[in-house]
Structure formats: C-alpha cells, structure tokens
Design an enzyme around this catalytic site. Structure first.
Site, PDB file in Angstrom:
ATOM      1  N   ASP A   1       0.896  -1.163   0.017  1.00 39.64           N
ATOM      2  CA  ASP A   1       0.049  -0.094  -0.062  1.00 39.64           C
ATOM      3  C   ASP A   1       0.937   1.263   0.159  1.00 39.64           C
ATOM      4  OD1 ASP A   1       0.601  -0.978   2.729  1.00 39.64           O
ATOM      5  OD2 ASP A   1      -0.473   0.685   3.416  1.00 39.64           O
TER       6      ASP A   1
ATOM      7  N   GLU B   1       0.227  -1.001   5.991  1.00 41.76           N
ATOM      8  CA  GLU B   1       1.199  -0.701   6.808  1.00 41.76           C
ATOM      9  C   GLU B   1       1.113   1.018   7.038  1.00 41.76           C
ATOM     10  OE1 GLU B   1       5.296   1.111   7.609  1.00 41.76           O
ATOM     11  OE2 GLU B   1       4.061   1.485   5.974  1.00 41.76           O
TER      12      GLU B   1
END
Length: 380
Positions: free
Chosen positions: A87, A148
């Site tokens: 991400d 994350e």
C-alpha cells in the site's frame, strides 16, 4: 550461471521495466480494490518464480495479503522471511503529477521509494538466485501486506504469527537518508479526536453556537506544543463542518505521536487522554488508535545479521551504517518480539510520501546484490 551471489547478472534497465507496472498500479491503502490489483501483479510475479502462493483475504474493508513459499528442498519450514507492504499514501490519480519516469540517475514514481522499489529488488534477487540454480541455506517465505501506511491495523497478528516461525526477518523499507539500515525503531501511537460543539446559524445566531472547528484549532496548537526532542506530536488529518453558514457541530482529527522510549510514549498517551472533556456546549473526545511498540536497538540476533550485511556491503563497495530510527514500519512488530530483524535495507532515495518521491537508480543493483548475498549467507 555464477554460483557467487555477488556475481549474479542484475540489469538496472530490466529492473526498471519490471517495476513500471508495479508503480503504475496505484495502491492507496484505503482503496481495497486498488490494493488488490497490486496484489494481483505481485501474485503473478511470484507464481512465475515457481513459488507456492496464497492469497489471504483482507479484513476491515482493507486489501488482501500475499504469502509465498519459495522453491526449496525444505520449503515451508521457518528460515528467512521477506516482509513488505504494497500500500502507499498516494491517492489514485497521483500518476498524473508524479508519473513513473527516469531522468538520468534518478527515477520517479508514487510508492517507488516506499516501498515497492525495495520489494521488487528483493524479489529480483530471488529470481536471479533461482535462475542460477543456487540453493539458499534456509528456505525463504515472502509476505506482502496491504495496510502498513495506516499502522497495520488488520495484519499485525498475521505478521507476528508468520515472523515467529522464522530465524531472520528482512524488511526492505527504503534506506535512511545516509544509507543506514535500521536496527531499532521508536514507539508510535495514533489517536482519533472528535470535537463536538453547539450548532447555530452562523449569521442570525452566531453567539448561540460553539464551534467544534474552533475548539479543535485550539487543541491542535496545544497538542503540537507537547513536542520535545524525544517525543513528538503531529496533527496530520482534520475534517470539520459541512455548511459555511452553520457553526460547526463536529470536527475530527488524527494525531501521531512518536517516542524514543516506551515510557515516554505512555506518558504522551496519558497527556493525550487527559484532553478528554469540556462542557455542555463544546467537548473533546480522544480515542487511542493503533500502536507500534518500541523495537529496542542492540538485540543480539539483529546485530549478528548486521555484521553479515556489513561484510557483504564491503565486498560490493559501499558502507552500511545502522541506527535506531523514527518512522514506524512492520519491523517494529518483529523487532519488539525479539526476532532478528534488519530493516530499511531497500533502495536509496528521497521525497517519500511527497510528489517528488524518487530513487537513485544505482541503488537498484547495489541493493539487489546485498539481497542476494543475504539470502545465500544467512544461516550458512
């Protein structure tokens, strides 16, 4: 094919060609469909290496994770875990202002530095090792996660459970500004704030209202004033109001605190929670969000890994400093568990999380050689 991992034929142009579709598949954390399109690419690339690939469904409205067991006579046993996230902080459409492009020794793109570049480099190292028929001393597992950038709320348990099976954890987050690897990380806490005011018409009855936005603005200055050299507070998100002709009844904000010790973090948490309160007209609510635990520098397993990495770097021809760092990563979790973890061993660059995010092209080959030798020497 060479048996020495430092002599494997890494090709920068080939790596950039492979990286391009990764960067052009934008994957902001909160867009699960976009993250899953990125995971589709990753799953395909891992499958072409002959890995046994699992797709782990996402939770809490977030994207999937991908876990891959690399080919090895003892595949599936604990050994080396390659841990990274797919991400990014960049919203869909960032490519229009930050397109993937190379300009001499620099290459630009959203998420290229943090941390698709490092993830790709370490996969390319595995690719070249397999093509050369080299058997690593330990089996390798790859785990790529989707969240994350928002503190890993949905995959922390997955990461910790997987990491506990392994002897070594490699986290190819971008290198520190001076090229350092990370061998410890500060503790981090997030907070969600809501100010609740009293609505009124902003013209006819302004004095009858109490603005939630104004209350939050006062608190922002107070919160950021808590910052010291050892414990910082930053208000990074704020939303309030709906109509300009109404005194706002709600305002929401998000705060990040980072501390060099766990005790300092807990003190900071208490200062934040003490902000709860107000009166019938305007109140502030503070809720503690996700936390990254302190990863204490100097753990024996991590330091032994660092010695191996420094020896490899010396053979390649660069220095590998090391430090404890601010800025959280999933290495916080594995390091806090006491597991041998080497973090920020990915590409070098600047501007992560900005519209100038870029990497130094030369670091692709440098870090690929480091990765290949780590895979081949850890556990030897």
């Amino acid at each position: 094919m060479p048996s020495d991992p430092l002599k494997l034929p890494f090709d920068v142009d080939e790596m950039l060609c492979g990286l391009r579709p990764w960067i052009e598949t934008e994957s902001p954390t909160f867009d699960a469909a976009a993250v899953n399109r990125m995971m589709d690419l990753v799953q395909h690339d891992l499958a072409t290496l002959g890995a046994r690939v699992e797709r782990i469904p996402g939770r809490r409205g977030l994207g999937d994770s991908v876990r891959a067991t690399m080919p090895h006579p003892r595949a599936g046993e604990g050994g080396i875990l390659l841990l990274g996230h797919m991400d990014t902080v960049h919203p869909i459409g960032t490519l229009s202002t930050l397109p993937f492009r190379r300009e001499g020794d620099i290459c630009y793109g959203p998420g290229l530095m943090d941390m698709k570049g490092g993830n790709y480099v370490y996969l390319d190292a595995l690719r070249k090792i397999l093509q050369a028929g080299i058997e690593t001393p330990l089996p390798v597992t790859v785990l790529f996660t989707p969240d994350e950038e928002i503190g890993t709320p949905s995959t922390r348990d997955l990461i910790e459970a997987e990491a506990k099976r392994h002897k070594y954890i490699l986290v190819p987050e971008p290198a520190c500004p001076d090229g350092s690897a990370v061998i410890g990380r500060y503790a981090i806490a997030r907070f969600n704030l809501t100010a609740r005011g009293t609505p009124s018409h902003a013209s006819w009855a302004l004095s009858e209202g109490r603005s939630a936005i104004a209350e939050m603005a006062r608190k922002v200055a107070e919160i950021e004033g808590f910052t010291t050299d050892d414990c910082s507070f930053s208000v990074g998100v704020i939303h309030g109001g709906q109509w300009v002709n109404c005194v706002s009844s709600t305002c929401d904000a998000e705060v990040l605190s980072m501390a060099k010790t766990q005790d300092l973090l807990e003190e900071g948490v208490q200062r934040m929670l003490d902000l709860n309160g107000g009166d019938d007209a305007v109140r502030l609510e503070v809720r503690r969000g996700v936390t990254r635990p302190l990863w204490q520098e100097g753990q024996p397993g991590t330091m032994a890994m660092l010695d191996v990495a420094r020896g490899i770097a010396s053979e390649i021809g660069f220095d590998l400093p090391a430090c404890s760092a601010g800025g959280g990563s999933d290495g916080n979790f594995t390091g806090a568990l006491g597991l041998a973890t080497l973090d920020s061993i990915g590409v070098r660059g600047k501007g992560l999380h900005t519209l100038t995010e870029h990497i130094e092209v030369a670091s692709l080959e440098e870090r690929a050689k480091l990765a290949a030798a780590l895979f081949c020497r850890l556990g030897r």
